[in-house]
Design an enzyme around this catalytic site. Structure first.
Site, PDB file in Angstrom:
ATOM      1  CD  GLU A 117      88.732  30.310 -11.785  1.00 42.01           C
ATOM      2  OE1 GLU A 117      89.231  29.448 -11.040  1.00 42.01           O
ATOM      3  OE2 GLU A 117      88.592  31.500 -11.430  1.00 42.01           O
ATOM      4  CG  HIS A 174      57.640  30.857 -18.091  1.00 47.98           C
ATOM      5  ND1 HIS A 174      56.348  30.786 -18.548  1.00 47.98           N
ATOM      6  CD2 HIS A 174      57.859  29.689 -17.432  1.00 47.98           C
ATOM      7  CE1 HIS A 174      55.800  29.644 -18.162  1.00 47.98           C
ATOM      8  NE2 HIS A 174      56.705  28.964 -17.484  1.00 47.98           N
ATOM      9  CE  LYS A 214      92.980  37.940  -8.830  1.00 44.50           C
ATOM     10  NZ  LYS A 214      93.617  36.831  -8.149  1.00 44.50           N
TER      11      LYS A 214
HETATM   12  O1  PA5 Z   1      89.934  29.362  -8.355  1.00 46.02           O
HETATM   13  C1  PA5 Z   1      90.663  30.295  -8.069  1.00 46.02           C
HETATM   14  O2  PA5 Z   1      91.879  30.150  -7.951  1.00 46.02           O
HETATM   15  C2  PA5 Z   1      90.106  31.679  -7.798  1.00 46.02           C
HETATM   16  O3  PA5 Z   1      88.754  31.759  -7.989  1.00 46.02           O
HETATM   17  C3  PA5 Z   1      90.398  32.044  -6.356  1.00 46.02           C
HETATM   18  O4  PA5 Z   1      89.766  31.118  -5.523  1.00 46.02           O
HETATM   19  C4  PA5 Z   1      89.941  33.442  -6.044  1.00 46.02           C
HETATM   20  O5  PA5 Z   1      90.581  34.352  -6.900  1.00 46.02           O
HETATM   21  C5  PA5 Z   1      90.242  33.800  -4.606  1.00 46.02           C
HETATM   22  O6  PA5 Z   1      91.601  33.653  -4.340  1.00 46.02           O
HETATM   23  P1  PA5 Z   1      92.168  33.715  -2.879  1.00 46.02           P
HETATM   24  O7  PA5 Z   1      91.620  32.572  -2.105  1.00 46.02           O
HETATM   25  O8  PA5 Z   1      93.658  33.633  -3.038  1.00 46.02           O
HETATM   26  O9  PA5 Z   1      91.733  35.038  -2.291  1.00 46.02           O
END
Ligand code: PA5
Length: 441
Positions: free
Chosen positions: A283, A304, A418
């Protein structure tokens, strides 16, 4: 403190791979320290190991104590950065197999997917047990945890009644806003905070990770102390800073044409640490058409299965091995008078010795096959070391993102699926997208 061994990558790196990046690394260091680079508003994690809310930390410990005394199971609901860090630490310091090293209470993770059957299995398992919920969501609107919370909250209220259920729900969310914050205020749940300046994937050392980790019986003070040690060491600029070396080496290998970084562990309990690491680097760097693809393997099992590709497939790989030098136990290979399997040359040797030779042999074979190996050497699998590992990878990730020229602290790409999902589900306001998507399907 951790060590980094780059000797098995040196033949793939130019002499000046580090010196040519020192200026950029220094700029990255200053941006992280002064919170003024791209995404600087989300660099609150940099000093977190010492600058955390001590009052809240004490409340986390008290809540963990209560949950340990009144629950057989804690259901931790969250996804992505609100999930992976806690699971990574709990498994790495315990075991990947609940049955072999059971936590008391047991910790189960929910709301990290949309599988009906997985949820159903957990619901069945909770039957007849005492349990509590830790719902974790910074935004409070993420579909997977929000849906799971509705279901498990309903079940908890059915079992204990609304009043008692309230005392068994712990909400970790934004300090000021969001749907979960509103609900927690209205219901009177005990609340913990995801700090504004800390993004999901950097949040394991906040209440997001610390509450479930403490419930699992981990010494969170030692975890924070380990991360603080790493913070002190890695804040010092210079060529001998291992975060600088790691960031520079992976950046140089990327520039030289490597496109996949495999995180290699030799402990089954390391699997979710690798999942956490993949989110962290994926990310943070995977944007603007750039970035090493983070992937992971578990050796020797995957030798393996994936071993063939690593040895002889496309030469696009580099490996980062995390090596724990000490096992917690000693198992000695027994003698067999018949020696039918021909293994008596190993009689009396510790299993750890065999593992070490497997590691050394693999490393050399992969280097010979054109895969540079960077080795992070950790000591024991304990709180202090795991705290150091967390901070090392977070800090090196911040440096790496800046070296790559991206904002390591945003994740605009996560929104695309989303939006489509909301549209297809018929969320009000998404009518036009829904029609367009349906037409394509
Ligand atoms: O790193 C990030 O921003 C995402 O992985 C969020 O942690 C994930 O989408 C969960 O978001 P939230 O804590 O708002 O539910």
């Amino acid at each position: 403190m951790l060590k980094l061994d780059l000797s098995n990558a040196s033949s793939f790196l130019s002499q000046d791979y580090l010196s040519s990046r020192m200026e950029a690394l220094e700029q990255a260091r200053v941006m992280l320290a002064e919170h003024n680079g791209p995404g600087g508003d989300f660099t609150g994690w940099v000093r977190l190991p010492v600058e955390y809310d001590k009052e809240e930390f004490a409340r986390i410990q008290a809540a963990a104590k209560k949950i340990r005394s009144d629950s057989d199971v804690l259901v931790v609901i969250g996804i992505g950065g609100s999930y992976l860090g806690a699971r990574a630490v709990i498994e790495l310091l315990g075991s990947a197999d609940h049955k072999l090293a059971p936590n008391k209470p047991e910790i189960f993770f929910a709301g990290n997917g949309l599988s009906t059957d997985a949820m159903g299995d957990l619901i069945d398992y909770l039957e007849g047990k005492d349990w509590s919920i830790n719902i974790i969501s910074k935004s409070g609107t993420t579909t997977e945890p929000a849906v799971a919370f509705r279901v498990f909250k309903g079940l908890l209220e059915e079992k204990y009644g609304k009043e008692e259920a309230r005392k068994r729900i712990y909400a970790t969310t934004d300090a000021h806003k969001g749907a979960l914050k509103g609900l927690a205020d209205a219901e009177g749940y005990e609340e913990f905070v995801v700090p504004d300046a800390v993004g999901g994937r950097y949040s394991v050392l906040t209440a997001v990770g610390l509450l479930p980790i403490a419930v699992a019986g981990v010494d969170i003070e030692a975890l924070m102390a380990g991360s603080a040690e790493a913070m002190d060491v890695l804040a010092k600029p210079g060529a001998d800073n291992i975060a600088w070396q790691y960031a520079a080496a992976r950046n140089a290998l990327y520039d030289a044409g490597k496109s996949v970084e495999l995180l290699v562990g030799y402990e089954p309990s390391f699997r979710f640490f690798a999942e956490w690491w993949k989110q962290l680097y994926g990310e943070s760097e995977g944007k603007d058409g750039k970035g090493l693809l983070p992937a992971s393997v578990e050796f020797t099992a995957d030798l393996h299965s994936m071993g063939q590709y690593i040895q002889q497939g496309q030469r696009i790989l580099l490996e980062t091995v995390v090596k724990f030098s000490k096992s917690r136990r000693t198992i000695t290979i027994p003698n067999d008078p018949d020696n039918v399997d021909g293994l008596n040359f190993l009689s009396g040797k510790p299993l750890q010795f065999v593992a070490e030779q497997a590691m050394r042999g693999t490393l050399l074979a992969h280097v010979d096959g054109g895969v540079p190996n960077l080795v992070v050497e950790a000591d024991a699998r304990d709180e202090r070391t795991v705290g150091q590992l967390i901070y090392f990878f977070e800090y090196a990730c911040g440096l790496s993102g800046y070296l790559l020229g991206v904002n390591p602290f945003d994740q605009p790409g996560v929104e695309a699926y989303k939006k489509n999902m909301f549209a297809l589900l018929g969320k009000p306001g998404y009518e036009e997208q829904k029609a367009a998507l349906e037409a394509r399907l």
